[in-house]
Design a protein around this motif. Structure first.
Motif, PDB file in Angstrom:
ATOM      1  N   SER A  27       0.909  -1.187  -0.047  1.00 18.10           N
ATOM      2  CA  SER A  27      -0.084  -0.143  -0.055  1.00 18.10           C
ATOM      3  C   SER A  27       0.668   1.130   0.170  1.00 18.10           C
ATOM      4  N   TRP A  28       0.564   2.200  -0.805  1.00 15.66           N
ATOM      5  CA  TRP A  28       0.925   3.671  -0.866  1.00 15.66           C
ATOM      6  C   TRP A  28       0.974   4.317   0.499  1.00 15.66           C
ATOM      7  N   ASN A  29       0.218   3.800   1.491  1.00 20.91           N
ATOM      8  CA  ASN A  29      -0.062   4.538   2.798  1.00 20.91           C
ATOM      9  C   ASN A  29       1.490   4.672   3.614  1.00 20.91           C
ATOM     10  N   LEU A  30       2.245   3.840   3.387  1.00 19.46           N
ATOM     11  CA  LEU A  30       3.309   3.853   3.978  1.00 19.46           C
ATOM     12  C   LEU A  30       4.557   3.498   2.972  1.00 19.46           C
ATOM     13  N   GLY A  31       5.826   4.013   3.010  1.00 17.63           N
ATOM     14  CA  GLY A  31       7.059   3.645   2.304  1.00 17.63           C
ATOM     15  C   GLY A  31       7.921   2.710   2.984  1.00 17.63           C
ATOM     16  N   ASN A  32       9.017   2.104   2.281  1.00 20.21           N
ATOM     17  CA  ASN A  32       9.727   0.958   2.822  1.00 20.21           C
ATOM     18  C   ASN A  32      11.262   1.653   2.710  1.00 20.21           C
ATOM     19  N   LEU A  33      12.001   1.237   3.923  1.00 21.53           N
ATOM     20  CA  LEU A  33      13.379   1.611   4.080  1.00 21.53           C
ATOM     21  C   LEU A  33      13.959   0.335   4.580  1.00 21.53           C
ATOM     22  N   TYR A  34      15.024  -0.118   3.927  1.00 17.17           N
ATOM     23  CA  TYR A  34      15.507  -1.394   4.050  1.00 17.17           C
ATOM     24  C   TYR A  34      17.018  -1.315   4.661  1.00 17.17           C
ATOM     25  N   LYS A  35      17.102  -2.178   5.866  1.00 15.84           N
ATOM     26  CA  LYS A  35      18.460  -1.749   6.715  1.00 15.84           C
ATOM     27  C   LYS A  35      18.998  -3.271   6.544  1.00 15.84           C
ATOM     28  N   LEU A  36      20.553  -3.231   6.401  1.00 20.68           N
ATOM     29  CA  LEU A  36      21.191  -4.549   6.444  1.00 20.68           C
ATOM     30  C   LEU A  36      21.471  -4.663   7.923  1.00 20.68           C
ATOM     31  N   GLU A  37      21.041  -5.586   8.587  1.00 19.20           N
ATOM     32  CA  GLU A  37      21.178  -5.941  10.104  1.00 19.20           C
ATOM     33  C   GLU A  37      22.115  -7.292  10.306  1.00 19.20           C
ATOM     34  N   ALA A  38      22.544  -7.826  11.454  1.00 19.70           N
ATOM     35  CA  ALA A  38      23.472  -8.822  11.778  1.00 19.70           C
ATOM     36  C   ALA A  38      22.627  -9.907  11.171  1.00 19.70           C
ATOM     37  N   SER A  39      21.451  -9.949  11.244  1.00 16.50           N
ATOM     38  CA  SER A  39      20.457 -11.188  10.938  1.00 16.50           C
ATOM     39  C   SER A  39      19.851 -11.136   9.337  1.00 16.50           C
ATOM     40  N   GLY A  40      20.449 -10.064   8.710  1.00 16.04           N
ATOM     41  CA  GLY A  40      20.097  -9.960   7.475  1.00 16.04           C
ATOM     42  C   GLY A  40      19.471  -8.581   6.963  1.00 16.04           C
ATOM     43  N   TRP A  41      18.836  -8.510   5.872  1.00 16.72           N
ATOM     44  CA  TRP A  41      18.029  -7.444   5.410  1.00 16.72           C
ATOM     45  C   TRP A  41      16.695  -7.177   6.384  1.00 16.72           C
ATOM     46  N   LYS A  42      16.314  -6.069   6.759  1.00 15.23           N
ATOM     47  CA  LYS A  42      14.941  -5.801   7.450  1.00 15.23           C
ATOM     48  C   LYS A  42      14.237  -4.628   6.869  1.00 15.23           C
ATOM     49  N   LYS A  43      12.841  -4.933   6.480  1.00 17.26           N
ATOM     50  CA  LYS A  43      12.056  -3.550   5.943  1.00 17.26           C
ATOM     51  C   LYS A  43      11.422  -2.964   7.216  1.00 17.26           C
ATOM     52  N   TYR A  44      11.832  -1.734   7.154  1.00 19.84           N
ATOM     53  CA  TYR A  44      11.085  -0.696   8.116  1.00 19.84           C
ATOM     54  C   TYR A  44      10.198   0.185   7.467  1.00 19.84           C
ATOM     55  N   ARG A  45       8.838  -0.193   7.813  1.00 24.11           N
ATOM     56  CA  ARG A  45       7.797   0.423   6.906  1.00 24.11           C
ATOM     57  C   ARG A  45       6.779   1.514   7.972  1.00 24.11           C
ATOM     58  N   ASN A  46       7.365   2.717   8.001  1.00 24.60           N
ATOM     59  CA  ASN A  46       6.602   3.752   8.909  1.00 24.60           C
ATOM     60  C   ASN A  46       6.740   4.998   8.358  1.00 24.60           C
ATOM     61  N   VAL A  47       7.375   5.177   7.096  1.00 24.83           N
ATOM     62  CA  VAL A  47       7.448   6.627   6.604  1.00 24.83           C
ATOM     63  C   VAL A  47       6.032   7.108   5.792  1.00 24.83           C
ATOM     64  N   PRO A  48       5.189   7.885   6.468  1.00 26.53           N
ATOM     65  CA  PRO A  48       3.956   8.158   5.799  1.00 26.53           C
ATOM     66  C   PRO A  48       3.905   8.474   4.279  1.00 26.53           C
ATOM     67  N   ASN A  49       2.933   8.040   3.430  1.00 25.78           N
ATOM     68  CA  ASN A  49       2.739   8.547   2.241  1.00 25.78           C
ATOM     69  C   ASN A  49       3.834   8.390   1.134  1.00 25.78           C
ATOM     70  N   ALA A  50       4.713   7.476   1.536  1.00 23.28           N
ATOM     71  CA  ALA A  50       6.105   7.510   0.795  1.00 23.28           C
ATOM     72  C   ALA A  50       5.766   6.514  -0.441  1.00 23.28           C
ATOM     73  N   ILE A  51       5.083   7.062  -1.491  1.00 25.62           N
ATOM     74  CA  ILE A  51       4.914   6.313  -2.565  1.00 25.62           C
ATOM     75  C   ILE A  51       6.205   5.813  -3.217  1.00 25.62           C
ATOM     76  N   HIS A  52       7.156   6.935  -3.208  1.00 29.88           N
ATOM     77  CA  HIS A  52       8.556   6.602  -3.711  1.00 29.88           C
ATOM     78  C   HIS A  52       9.504   7.356  -2.535  1.00 29.88           C
ATOM     79  N   MET A  53      10.366   6.501  -2.268  1.00 31.12           N
ATOM     80  CA  MET A  53      11.510   6.961  -1.192  1.00 31.12           C
ATOM     81  C   MET A  53      12.770   6.948  -2.146  1.00 31.12           C
ATOM     82  N   TYR A  54      13.204   8.096  -2.527  1.00 30.63           N
ATOM     83  CA  TYR A  54      14.520   8.189  -3.300  1.00 30.63           C
ATOM     84  C   TYR A  54      15.804   8.316  -2.605  1.00 30.63           C
ATOM     85  N   ASP A  55      15.785   8.778  -1.650  1.00 31.37           N
ATOM     86  CA  ASP A  55      17.069   8.830  -0.621  1.00 31.37           C
ATOM     87  C   ASP A  55      16.917   8.716   0.863  1.00 31.37           C
ATOM     88  N   VAL A  56      18.109   8.385   1.342  1.00 31.88           N
ATOM     89  CA  VAL A  56      18.055   8.395   2.951  1.00 31.88           C
ATOM     90  C   VAL A  56      19.315   8.883   3.183  1.00 31.88           C
TER      91      VAL A  56
END
Length: 406
Positions: A152-181
């Motif tokens: 859903s486009w209500n939230l955007g995704n930010l992925y972090k590489l952690e010790a256990s592998g990649w984890k998706k954080y999905r809590n940025v409002p209205n982030a249809i596209h997240m171009y940079d961090v």
């Protein structure tokens, strides 16, 4: 720099008018127009040298996107949008988030890396986004801003590489596209493409929660966040560059020098590939093509927001990427010789003024991205525009240090 003689004022006026119209018409996004495009640039000090041709020593390491995107227009999604060296692994960005053209919405995009120790490609993760466009090392962590979520486009995704592998954080409002961090002053910032006016969000608690910011003026989609002189800036798909001062406000600047001829077209310039070196910023001014992608206009160096100069690479190579070490900066270039005939170049500088081409090789397409490992070996990710789409798109090439430095 060419200077015109003013012996006939009326003829000069007519010529300038015609030139301006031609420049405005250069926004047509066809591959041949892009490949042969000539952008006026300020001449810099280019070291004349006999460069080394390493064509016969280029190694083909593989094409990890070929299984997911095997043939036809889907080959476009093999484009290596970004390469990032992290923990002795070379991470590759692929996919396509455009809604039209070749291979539209080609996700879910996969995370591949080339292990420099085992010399093997590894598929590590599958995202929930259509494209992996950019990797960022943020505070020692490797992150991926979610380019176009299949959720859903209500939230955007930010992925972090952690010790256990990649984890998706999905809590940025209205982030249809997240171009940079980007991390600045112990805060996280993300640049968005969204239906709303809050195109930048910041977090003061490492991403646990976010607060929206409305830039003034608003550059629209915020494609790149970058830093110069201990100031944070944002570049979007409009002519405005905004600076952070608690909020984001417009600032007098020349960051887009060399891209201003596209001011009144549908392909506005944007800052891409920003890299800090010797307290200056090295970056590419590019124009938007195929919805979310870009093609380069010129290479720039900024000592301050207003002290900006363009760089002409040896051979007038078109700049595609920049990599800097502690002592040198390297620029990836491509010279278009004709259909299916490119010369890929690598140029270096130690002072951002004198640029020397260190080696080149022949290819049937350009390299969109490159990286250098700790041993001085260069890796190249081949790419293409929307047409033609050569089957070599997505090839990972290597030029060992022994090949170019001997």
């Amino acid at each position: 720099m060419i200077k015109l003689n003013m012996f006939t004022k009326s003829a000069l006026f007519l010529s300038l008018c015609l030139f301006s119209q031609v420049a405005l018409n250069q926004s047509v996004d066809t591959s041949r127009a892009i490949a042969q495009e000539v952008i006026p640039q300020e001449e810099q000090n280019i070291v004349s040298n006999t460069t080394k041709d390493v064509t016969n020593e280029v190694e083909l390491m593989g094409n990890p996107g070929s299984s997911k995107y095997p043939s036809g227009s889907r080959v476009y999604a093999r484009n290596i949008w970004d390469m990032q060296l992290f923990n002795n692994r070379l991470y590759l960005g692929q996919g396509n988030s455009a809604n039209s053209g070749p291979a539209p919405n080609a996700g879910p995009a996969e995370v591949w890396y080339f292990d420099l120790t085992s010399q093997q490609f590894v598929k590590q993760f599958t995202t929930s986004d259509e494209q992996v466009s950019k990797y960022r090392v943020v505070g020692g962590e490797l992150m991926i801003p979610g380019h176009d979520p299949r959720d859903s486009w209500n939230l955007g995704n930010l992925y972090k590489l952690e010790a256990s592998g990649w984890k998706k954080y999905r809590n940025v409002p209205n982030a249809i596209h997240m171009y940079d961090v980007y991390k600045f002053s112990n805060q996280l910032f993300v640049g968005l493409g969204t239906r709303y006016s809050q195109t930048i969000y910041k977090s003061t608690n490492a991403g646990s929660s976010w607060k929206g910011i409305v830039p003034n003026p608003n550059p629209g989609r915020i494609y790149t966040l970058f830093e110069l002189g201990n100031k944070l800036y944002a570049s979007g798909y409009a002519m405005d560059i905004v600076q952070y001062n608690g909020g984001f406000i417009g600032v007098t600047n020349n960051f887009l020098l060399g891209g201003t001829q596209f001011k009144r077209t549908t392909t506005p310039p944007v800052v891409v590939r920003p890299t800090n070196f010797q307290n200056q910023l090295v970056y590419i001014v590019a124009k938007n093509v195929n919805d979310h992608q870009w093609t380069p206009l010129n290479l720039n160096v900024a000592a301050s927001p207003t002290a900006v100069r363009t760089v002409t690479l040896p051979g007038r190579a078109k700049p595609w990427d920049v990599v800097c070490s502690d002592s040198k900066c390297y620029a990836l270039g491509a010279i278009y010789n004709g259909s299916g005939d490119y010369t890929i170049t690598v140029s270096e500088t130690s002072n951002l003024t004198e640029w020397k081409e260190v080696f080149r090789f022949k290819s049937d397409t350009f390299a969109r991205s490159f990286e250098m490992d700790d041993s001085g070996n260069f890796y190249f990710g081949l790419g293409c525009e929307i047409s033609p789409i050569p089957t070599s798109t997505g090839n990972i090439l290597r030029v060992s240090k022994s090949a170019w430095s001997s």
